[in-house]
Motif scaffolding. Sequence first.
Motif, short mmCIF file in Angstrom:
data_model
loop_
_atom_site.label_atom_id
_atom_site.label_comp_id
_atom_site.label_asym_id
_atom_site.label_seq_id
_atom_site.Cartn_x
_atom_site.Cartn_y
_atom_site.Cartn_z
N GLU A 68 -39.38 4.47 -13.16
CA GLU A 68 -39.17 2.96 -12.37
C GLU A 68 -40.20 1.77 -11.88
OE1 GLU A 68 -36.94 4.31 -8.58
OE2 GLU A 68 -35.88 4.77 -10.51
N SER A 69 -41.22 2.89 -11.03
CA SER A 69 -42.78 1.84 -10.06
C SER A 69 -43.31 1.49 -11.16
CB SER A 69 -43.48 3.51 -9.63
OG SER A 69 -42.06 4.00 -8.37
N LEU A 70 -43.24 2.29 -12.83
CA LEU A 70 -44.19 1.88 -13.56
C LEU A 70 -43.73 0.85 -14.00
CD1 LEU A 70 -46.85 2.52 -15.20
CD2 LEU A 70 -45.55 4.16 -16.70
N ALA A 71 -42.86 0.44 -14.11
CA ALA A 71 -42.34 -0.08 -15.34
C ALA A 71 -42.24 -1.68 -14.15
CB ALA A 71 -40.98 -0.39 -15.02
N ALA A 72 -41.64 -1.44 -12.88
CA ALA A 72 -42.29 -2.20 -11.85
C ALA A 72 -44.01 -3.29 -11.82
CB ALA A 72 -41.75 -2.17 -10.36
N HIS A 73 -44.53 -1.90 -11.71
CA HIS A 73 -45.62 -2.81 -12.51
C HIS A 73 -46.67 -3.41 -12.70
CE1 HIS A 73 -50.81 -2.23 -10.82
NE2 HIS A 73 -50.32 -1.77 -12.10
N PHE A 74 -46.21 -3.19 -13.95
CA PHE A 74 -45.90 -4.32 -15.04
C PHE A 74 -44.99 -5.67 -15.16
CE2 PHE A 74 -48.91 -0.38 -16.26
CZ PHE A 74 -50.22 -0.79 -16.47
N GLY A 75 -44.38 -5.61 -14.56
CA GLY A 75 -42.78 -6.38 -14.14
C GLY A 75 -41.70 -6.32 -15.32
N VAL A 76 -41.96 -4.92 -16.05
CA VAL A 76 -40.92 -4.49 -17.02
C VAL A 76 -39.12 -4.43 -16.10
CG1 VAL A 76 -40.41 -2.96 -18.91
CG2 VAL A 76 -42.62 -3.59 -18.64
N VAL A 77 -38.41 -5.28 -17.03
CA VAL A 77 -36.81 -5.20 -16.06
C VAL A 77 -36.65 -3.82 -16.31
CG1 VAL A 77 -34.84 -5.89 -15.48
CG2 VAL A 77 -37.12 -7.05 -15.63
N GLN A 78 -35.65 -2.82 -15.88
CA GLN A 78 -34.57 -1.41 -16.12
C GLN A 78 -33.50 -2.67 -16.76
OE1 GLN A 78 -35.39 1.79 -16.36
NE2 GLN A 78 -34.30 1.80 -18.37
N GLN A 79 -33.06 -2.32 -17.58
CA GLN A 79 -31.23 -2.69 -17.94
C GLN A 79 -30.21 -1.78 -17.86
OE1 GLN A 79 -31.61 -4.80 -21.67
NE2 GLN A 79 -32.49 -6.28 -20.81
N ARG A 80 -30.36 -0.46 -18.18
CA ARG A 80 -29.82 0.84 -18.53
C ARG A 80 -30.35 1.60 -18.43
NH1 ARG A 80 -25.82 1.03 -23.66
NH2 ARG A 80 -24.80 3.08 -22.22
N ALA A 81 -30.95 2.69 -17.12
CA ALA A 81 -31.86 3.77 -16.49
C ALA A 81 -31.45 4.52 -17.32
CB ALA A 81 -31.86 4.08 -15.03
N HIS A 82 -31.69 5.95 -17.36
CA HIS A 82 -31.04 7.12 -18.01
C HIS A 82 -30.51 7.16 -19.73
CE1 HIS A 82 -32.67 8.92 -15.20
NE2 HIS A 82 -32.05 8.34 -14.29
N HIS A 83 -30.82 5.28 -20.25
CA HIS A 83 -29.90 5.74 -21.38
C HIS A 83 -31.53 5.07 -22.38
CE1 HIS A 83 -29.00 3.57 -25.65
NE2 HIS A 83 -27.67 3.35 -24.88
N ALA A 84 -31.27 6.43 -23.54
CA ALA A 84 -32.89 6.75 -24.22
C ALA A 84 -32.99 5.88 -24.34
CB ALA A 84 -32.39 7.96 -24.97
#
Length: 332
Positions: free
Chosen positions: A150-166
């Motif tokens: 989630e920290s790596l995603a936030a750094h690049f502005g990537v939005v997580q929709q369903r964490a822990h869904h492969a």
Amino acid sequence: MLEDLTTAVFSATPWPAAYPKGYAVVDVETTGLARDDRIISAAVYRLDERGEVEDHWYTTVNPERDPGPVWIHGLTSEALEGAPLFPEIAEEFTARLAGRVLVAHNAVFDWQMIAREYARAEREAPVKQRLCTIALSKELGLPLPNHKLESLAAHFGVVQQRAHHALDDARVLAEAFRPSLRAAAANNVRLPLHECRPLTEWTDRPATPRIGQQAGPGGYGYRPSTWRPSRKRPACPYPNPGRYEAGGRLKQGMRVAFSGDTSTERDLLEDRATEAGLHVATSLSRLTSLLVTNDPDSGTSKAVKARQFGTPVVDEAAFGQLLADVEPASEG
């Protein structure tokens, strides 16, 4: 429009010739974190040499046992009962991985889970190299508060929709990996690639009951499996001769500790050290002769203590060479 322009600029940028020609960004959800746990879902995003998405694929997998922490991954026994077994998806999985570098967040975990499933299916995983995005973030010096996805995603502005869904985890990682790869290429950064050696030994004891079967008294009664015969490693018969000296030879009795991601299964490395007459230490102290790690600057407790104590450090490849010429213990 801006994204198209950015893509065009990067397409015209010289690309390091030594970089891989394609990547398979992978995420697997599992019944747990142990060696005997199983894959319950898997996703693969195939990327070209510059990190552009070619296609993606997702499947659930029947683990033939209790699905584990449902509150994390959301996959119940009922949801997995009709899912294919791993041998039934192995061919498609192979097609997605073949000829590509496996990319994952904490890649050693995903790789080992995949390798064990292939070994159970009496097949060989078609992966020769892996790349961990945690290691790549360190190489790039990204200012992350921690090493979570989630920290790596936030750094690049990537939005997580369903964490822990492969599938969504793989998507997020693919979107964060692309700018990471471009930054590495622009600065000619060496990619932290590790060799992957498929498992060739595995023994399974029956897990009962399987999904769809009634649990017996006391619950599932799952019996763990091991990829090698379980045994206690014998005590080292030689005294500790002291620390390893750079450029010298290992000597029987030296205390060796291991830390972090290795291309060879940790148990195999430890067995080879034991067979050579070395003492495999589970922790690091002032008496430790040598630390073997591919990431000496990591924050693991062993790496930190090694820096504090001035313990000699070598990487896995150097250790393999040292094992070929271990000095016998002194007599008397």
